[in-house]
Design a protein around this motif. Structure first.
Motif, PDB file in Angstrom:
ATOM      1  N   LEU A  45     -72.531 -34.765 -61.162  1.00 35.48           N
ATOM      2  CA  LEU A  45     -72.062 -35.273 -62.445  1.00 35.48           C
ATOM      3  C   LEU A  45     -70.539 -35.358 -62.423  1.00 35.48           C
ATOM      4  CD1 LEU A  45     -74.361 -33.218 -64.815  1.00 35.48           C
ATOM      5  CD2 LEU A  45     -74.648 -35.574 -64.063  1.00 35.48           C
ATOM      6  N   ALA A  46     -69.997 -36.289 -63.144  1.00 32.00           N
ATOM      7  CA  ALA A  46     -68.561 -36.522 -63.120  1.00 32.00           C
ATOM      8  C   ALA A  46     -67.757 -35.314 -63.579  1.00 32.00           C
ATOM      9  CB  ALA A  46     -68.216 -37.733 -63.984  1.00 32.00           C
ATOM     10  N   ARG A  47     -68.187 -34.652 -64.646  1.00 28.88           N
ATOM     11  CA  ARG A  47     -67.408 -33.534 -65.162  1.00 28.88           C
ATOM     12  C   ARG A  47     -68.152 -32.211 -65.162  1.00 28.88           C
ATOM     13  NH1 ARG A  47     -68.270 -33.658 -71.269  1.00 28.88           N
ATOM     14  NH2 ARG A  47     -69.895 -35.206 -71.402  1.00 28.88           N
ATOM     15  N   GLY A  48     -69.348 -32.196 -64.608  1.00 30.48           N
ATOM     16  CA  GLY A  48     -70.118 -30.959 -64.542  1.00 30.48           C
ATOM     17  C   GLY A  48     -70.749 -30.618 -65.877  1.00 30.48           C
ATOM     18  N   ARG A  50     -71.449 -27.941 -68.962  1.00 30.21           N
ATOM     19  CA  ARG A  50     -70.938 -26.779 -69.683  1.00 30.21           C
ATOM     20  C   ARG A  50     -71.938 -26.461 -70.778  1.00 30.21           C
ATOM     21  NH1 ARG A  50     -65.623 -29.891 -70.314  1.00 30.21           N
ATOM     22  NH2 ARG A  50     -64.873 -29.850 -68.181  1.00 30.21           N
ATOM     23  N   ASP A  53     -71.819 -28.784 -73.885  1.00 39.01           N
ATOM     24  CA  ASP A  53     -71.827 -30.235 -73.701  1.00 39.01           C
ATOM     25  C   ASP A  53     -73.069 -30.904 -74.287  1.00 39.01           C
ATOM     26  OD1 ASP A  53     -69.408 -30.266 -72.509  1.00 39.01           O
ATOM     27  OD2 ASP A  53     -70.135 -30.558 -70.458  1.00 39.01           O
TER      28      ASP A  53
END
Length: 59
Positions: A45-48, A50, A53
């Motif tokens: 994934l681009a930003r991981g 959390r 999210d």
């Protein structure tokens, strides 16, 4: 380089009697429910991920 990880259980019935399939890379057969399935890694994934999210409440 290490070997690819194998699934631990069938995603349909949960049984552990899995065998690699001749259908191609990442294909598995379950002897318990007689189903075949294929696993495929799509990428990172681009930003991981959390915990907040997904829009869930913070505990």
């Amino acid at each position: 380089m290490s070997e690819r990880a194998a699934p631990f259980y069938c995603p349909y019935c949960g049984d552990e009697d899995l065998r690699p399939s001749e259908q191609g890379h990442g294909a598995w057969e379950c002897a318990a429910c007689n189903r075949a399935f294929q696993l495929k890694f799509l990428g990172l994934l681009a930003r991981g991920l959390r915990p907040n999210d997904a829009g869930g409440e913070q505990i």
